[in-house]
Design an enzyme around this catalytic site. Structure first.
Site, PDB file in Angstrom:
ATOM      1  N   GLU A  98      56.251  58.115  73.551  1.00 45.79           N
ATOM      2  CA  GLU A  98      55.859  58.201  74.368  1.00 45.79           C
ATOM      3  C   GLU A  98      56.290  57.635  76.069  1.00 45.79           C
ATOM      4  OE1 GLU A  98      52.134  58.408  75.245  1.00 45.79           O
ATOM      5  OE2 GLU A  98      51.580  58.358  73.419  1.00 45.79           O
ATOM      6  N   HIS A 107      52.699  66.802  73.123  1.00 45.37           N
ATOM      7  CA  HIS A 107      51.324  66.635  72.675  1.00 45.37           C
ATOM      8  C   HIS A 107      50.642  68.218  72.799  1.00 45.37           C
ATOM      9  CE1 HIS A 107      47.901  63.350  72.225  1.00 45.37           C
ATOM     10  NE2 HIS A 107      48.070  64.402  71.276  1.00 45.37           N
ATOM     11  N   ASP A 148      49.252  66.168  77.964  1.00 47.71           N
ATOM     12  CA  ASP A 148      50.563  65.318  78.384  1.00 47.71           C
ATOM     13  C   ASP A 148      51.503  66.730  77.462  1.00 47.71           C
ATOM     14  OD1 ASP A 148      49.327  65.139  75.801  1.00 47.71           O
ATOM     15  OD2 ASP A 148      50.689  62.873  75.613  1.00 47.71           O
TER      16      ASP A 148
HETATM   17 ZN   LIG Z   1      49.565  62.442  74.339  1.00 49.92          ZN
END
Ligand SMILES: [Zn+2]
Length: 272
Positions: A141, A179, A189
């Site tokens: 992330e 993603h 994303d």
């Molecule tokens: Zn994501």
């Protein structure tokens, strides 16, 4: 005098010990340890209580095995406003989401889960025939509100991390994905500012080549090409948008022009 020294030493160690166990994540670090221990108990069971079929069997433990390795890396933006907010989200059991790594705007890297364990970052998705990406992937992330560009520090840290992961687990270049690739109807994303070409040039992901001399075969089927690359084409518009989000980042249309199809063809040939 000796007693005083001993007492001072005990006090000093107590302070050091207390400091190690304080901090905003002391409780979640303890919870991590407990959960890892519980999982290790499952691994240690002999015979294992796994998916043992309902037929007679005899346990004979093999001597030749090791841990399963991740074979994909899925890159995300957090869609949150700070690294702290994301760390809180990933240490709160109510959210049921997590990732192996979080990269802050200043490039600081947080490791949140052993690479060998399964993080909850992909959700419902599909890439090729793989429908449980969490089981085979590392989730990274990047702190980003979903709109901003990514900082140079973040990308530098990411590239170092990807270099280590690729080397440690032998992850193929094509298996560094976003993603949005695995969940095109739900996720966008990492956002359109993400430097996918730079990553591909460094060996993480694939990129299309110059299309000047490409003549599209008459029977070239764009949707099947997207499917072969890995996209779930059940919702064809979503698949095209996910493709464009990554490879033609400023183009939001759901229609593929002849030039787009050449780019797709160039890319698809690398997956054949
Ligand atoms: Zn994501």
């Amino acid at each position: 005098m000796k007693h005083v020294l001993t007492a001072t030493l005990v006090l000093f160690l107590a302070i050091v010990f207390c400091n190690c166990n304080r901090g905003p994540y002391a409780a979640s670090n303890r919870a991590y340890k407990q959960q890892a221990k519980a999982l290790s108990e499952i691994v240690k069971q002999t015979p294992p209580k796994d998916s043992l079929p309902q037929i007679a069997s005899e346990w004979v433990g093999t001597t030749n095995f090791n841990l399963r390795k991740p074979n994909f890396v899925v890159i995300h933006h957090t869609a949150q406003n700070s690294c702290d907010q994301t760390l809180k989200t990933f240490t709160n059991t109510k959210t049921s989401v997590s990732a192996h790594y979080v990269i802050c705007k200043n490039g600081k890297l947080h490791h949140m889960l052993n690479d060998y364990l399964r993080a909850w970052h992909g959700g419902i998705g599909r890439w090729g025939s793989s429908t449980d990406i969490n089981s085979s992937s590392i989730g990274i992330e990047i702190d980003n509100n979903g709109i901003d560009t990514f900082s140079a520090e973040q990308i530098n840290t990411l590239l170092s991390l990807l270099t280590n992961l690729k080397k440690a687990y032998g992850i193929p270049a094509a298996n560094f994905i976003g993603h949005s690739d695995i969940a095109p109807t739900r996720k966008v994303d990492p956002n359109v500012h993400f430097p996918w070409k730079r990553l591909a040039d460094a060996g993480f992901g694939l990129w299309w080549s110059d299309t000047t001399n490409i003549a599209l075969p008459a029977n070239f089927n764009s949707l099947q090409a997207l499917r072969i690359i890995g996209y779930d084409i059940k919702d064809s518009s979503a698949a095209i948008q996910a493709f464009k989000r990554k490879y033609l980042q400023q183009d939001k249309s759901t229609v593929l022009t002849d030039e787009d199809r050449k780019i797709l063809y160039s890319l698809y040939r690398k997956y054949e």
